[in-house]
Design a protein around this motif. Sequence first.
Motif, PDB file in Angstrom:
ATOM      1  N   SER A  89       3.762   1.137  10.230  1.00 49.77           N
ATOM      2  CA  SER A  89       3.629   0.093  11.360  1.00 49.77           C
ATOM      3  C   SER A  89       4.067  -1.109  10.629  1.00 49.77           C
ATOM      4  N   MET A  90       4.059  -1.115   9.097  1.00 50.52           N
ATOM      5  CA  MET A  90       4.219  -2.395   8.500  1.00 50.52           C
ATOM      6  C   MET A  90       5.920  -2.638   8.039  1.00 50.52           C
ATOM      7  N   GLY A  91       6.720  -1.594   8.661  1.00 50.61           N
ATOM      8  CA  GLY A  91       7.834  -1.673   8.235  1.00 50.61           C
ATOM      9  C   GLY A  91       8.461  -1.175   6.970  1.00 50.61           C
ATOM     10  N   THR A  92       7.714  -0.905   6.203  1.00 48.15           N
ATOM     11  CA  THR A  92       8.205  -0.373   4.706  1.00 48.15           C
ATOM     12  C   THR A  92       6.924   0.557   4.173  1.00 48.15           C
ATOM     13  N   PHE A  93       7.324   1.380   3.317  1.00 45.22           N
ATOM     14  CA  PHE A  93       6.079   2.110   2.793  1.00 45.22           C
ATOM     15  C   PHE A  93       5.891   1.509   1.226  1.00 45.22           C
ATOM     16  N   ASN A  94       6.470   0.677   0.972  1.00 45.13           N
ATOM     17  CA  ASN A  94       6.046  -0.159  -0.370  1.00 45.13           C
ATOM     18  C   ASN A  94       4.465  -0.625  -0.351  1.00 45.13           C
ATOM     19  N   PHE A  95       4.126  -0.258  -1.687  1.00 47.88           N
ATOM     20  CA  PHE A  95       2.518  -0.796  -2.000  1.00 47.88           C
ATOM     21  C   PHE A  95       2.760  -2.331  -1.928  1.00 47.88           C
ATOM     22  N   PHE A  96       3.759  -3.057  -2.297  1.00 48.07           N
ATOM     23  CA  PHE A  96       3.629  -4.491  -2.431  1.00 48.07           C
ATOM     24  C   PHE A  96       4.040  -5.164  -1.055  1.00 48.07           C
ATOM     25  N   SER A  97       4.356  -4.473  -0.141  1.00 44.90           N
ATOM     26  CA  SER A  97       4.560  -5.210   1.434  1.00 44.90           C
ATOM     27  C   SER A  97       3.199  -5.431   1.850  1.00 44.90           C
ATOM     28  N   TRP A  98       2.133  -4.917   1.380  1.00 45.04           N
ATOM     29  CA  TRP A  98       0.663  -5.195   2.045  1.00 45.04           C
ATOM     30  C   TRP A  98       0.308  -6.655   1.169  1.00 45.04           C
ATOM     31  N   VAL A  99       0.350  -7.717   2.148  1.00 42.96           N
ATOM     32  CA  VAL A  99      -0.014  -9.136   1.559  1.00 42.96           C
ATOM     33  C   VAL A  99      -1.445  -9.231   1.973  1.00 42.96           C
ATOM     34  N   SER A 102      -6.243  -1.265  -5.544  1.00 45.29           N
ATOM     35  CA  SER A 102      -7.476  -1.933  -5.751  1.00 45.29           C
ATOM     36  C   SER A 102      -7.448  -2.945  -5.094  1.00 45.29           C
ATOM     37  N   PRO A 103      -6.270  -3.908  -5.182  1.00 48.64           N
ATOM     38  CA  PRO A 103      -6.404  -5.238  -4.347  1.00 48.64           C
ATOM     39  C   PRO A 103      -6.827  -5.313  -2.931  1.00 48.64           C
ATOM     40  N   MET A 104      -6.180  -4.071  -2.386  1.00 49.66           N
ATOM     41  CA  MET A 104      -6.403  -4.025  -0.889  1.00 49.66           C
ATOM     42  C   MET A 104      -7.821  -3.343  -0.729  1.00 49.66           C
ATOM     43  N   LEU A 105      -8.475  -2.686  -1.554  1.00 47.69           N
ATOM     44  CA  LEU A 105      -9.731  -1.885  -1.616  1.00 47.69           C
ATOM     45  C   LEU A 105     -10.706  -2.857  -1.641  1.00 47.69           C
ATOM     46  N   SER A 106     -10.631  -4.110  -2.509  1.00 46.15           N
ATOM     47  CA  SER A 106     -11.419  -5.150  -2.658  1.00 46.15           C
ATOM     48  C   SER A 106     -11.733  -5.943  -1.283  1.00 46.15           C
ATOM     49  N   GLU A 107     -11.069  -5.843  -0.349  1.00 46.96           N
ATOM     50  CA  GLU A 107     -10.912  -6.295   0.850  1.00 46.96           C
ATOM     51  C   GLU A 107     -11.901  -5.444   1.863  1.00 46.96           C
ATOM     52  N   LEU A 108     -12.001  -4.041   1.583  1.00 48.57           N
ATOM     53  CA  LEU A 108     -12.606  -3.181   2.292  1.00 48.57           C
ATOM     54  C   LEU A 108     -13.926  -2.997   2.281  1.00 48.57           C
TER      55      LEU A 108
END
Length: 562
Positions: free
Chosen positions: A155-165, A229-235
């Motif tokens: 749903s984010m338009g790409t499968f790259n890790f770094f697309s997650w802002v 881990s950058p996304m995990l810290s927000e979870l």
Amino acid sequence: MSSATLMISSVLCLTLSLYLIVTDQSFFIEWAVLEFNSLSLDITIFSDWMSSMFLSTVTFISSIVVIYSESYMTHDKDRVRFLLLVLAFVLSMVVLIVSANIFSLLLGWDGLGLVSYCLVIFYQSGKSSSAGMITALSNRIGDVCLIIAIALYSSMGTFNFFSWVGGSQMSGNQILTMTFIMMAATTKSAQIPFSAWLPAAMAAPTPVSALVHSSTLVTAGVYLLIRFSPMLSELHSNYYLLLVSSLTMFMAGLSANFENDLKKVIALSTLSQLGLMMFSISMGLEVLAFFHLITHALFKALLFLSAGLIIHTLGNTQDIRAMGGITKAIPLTSALMNMASLSLCGFPFLAGFYSKDLIIEMNLMNSDNFFITGILMLATAFTASYSMRLSFISMNNSFMSNSAASVAESDKLMIIPMFWMGAVSVMSGSMIAWALSPLTSNIILPTEYKMATLVIITVSAIVGYTLAQDRALKGSLSKWLNSTMWFLPALTGKALPKALEVYGKSYIKLQDQGWTEKLSSQGMYEQFSQVSKVGQQAQYNSIKTFMLMFLISVFPAVWMMT
């Protein structure tokens, strides 16, 4: 040739890693394979200091294992197949490490699961088959979670890790995606309740265990969470990861104190250290988790190689109670094994000390949770106690085997790789700590907190010596409970398959052979059969049939006329 290629690759990757640390750079290569509306499917190769250092560690350990296997598997008729499986295993891990794309990461992830199953069942016995099935099914749960995460990630338009802002607020889709990624990682790294497959995987040959339990299969989940881990810290559910990792390292350390199988003791120590890595990730210390991952890979590979030589020279005996007194017969192997055990305990100035002590001190400085800190200290104590118990029983007791004449260190193809692995495992801690010093924080603690770890290790070593005498808890319920990993193998390896079998039979009887069959294929078959029988009667030239058909066709016309 394969070992030389892997060793050269290791040196090149290490050089690249140091260069990227100094210059603070990274390389990103992307190839667009397919674009569908707003979704782009890419093959991505990402190289930073972390992936290069991990790649260097994996290829170095693989080269040592390949050389070691030439002697260990020399009498096996399928040693060529074994070598090809090991190289395929390493290739899958390389794909996983360099992928910055969750879609291409799945190729390495599934490759690890498939090849690990082939390696666990390599000896083709009933025990190996059962262990391979538990390993494959447990890892398949994580594979399914990762596939669902990929579907949500689209749903984010790409499968790259770094697309997650990253941001202050995560959407519901992102929270669900990270939850499935965390479940996949805990499955692959054998956290509770998926811990039973890791000791069962000891059915594989010992060189495979040295590779699997040090730097490849079991560390894939840890590496995945480090990347996220950058996304995990927000979870907020990373508190779940904190609790699960704490219980895992506590359970594994406690169970290892009552285990008598040499390879399973080392496997349980791997499980305990994986819990420590997950613990540090949940605390937001992903750099320290990666540091401990590298040092643990080196001294754990050395520990398995030493154990393999002991098992090999003692006629494939794995029970530590049947060993004892081997220090005089194989002094170099005993010294290397003790050195790896001390590094595992966190003995000062060995490799494990630099990473493990940093994690403990960072927790003491930042954590205000007494329960979690207490479990961490107990897990550290258990590590020292089972390591000392293993050394005392297997090396310092009287010799318990039939004859000591055949126990010798005569095979240089096994001794030389162990020597090089020992040298690297001793020096790696201080060297990596020096290289990563800009990435770590200053630690300020009272004197009693600084001395707590050393005091705990010393006291636990005494407890381990007491357990080695087998005077305490002999035959008790507590010993039985802890030696069975809190009944996890029985629940996941026996009870769960039995429950699935009973449920499957009930489902087949009630659904597949019952209502589902009547409402689908079988019911349609019966209805069409009735219709075809009527059609066949119409084709038999029967006067009764023709009269019936005539009346059916004429009656509506007569009724309309009247």
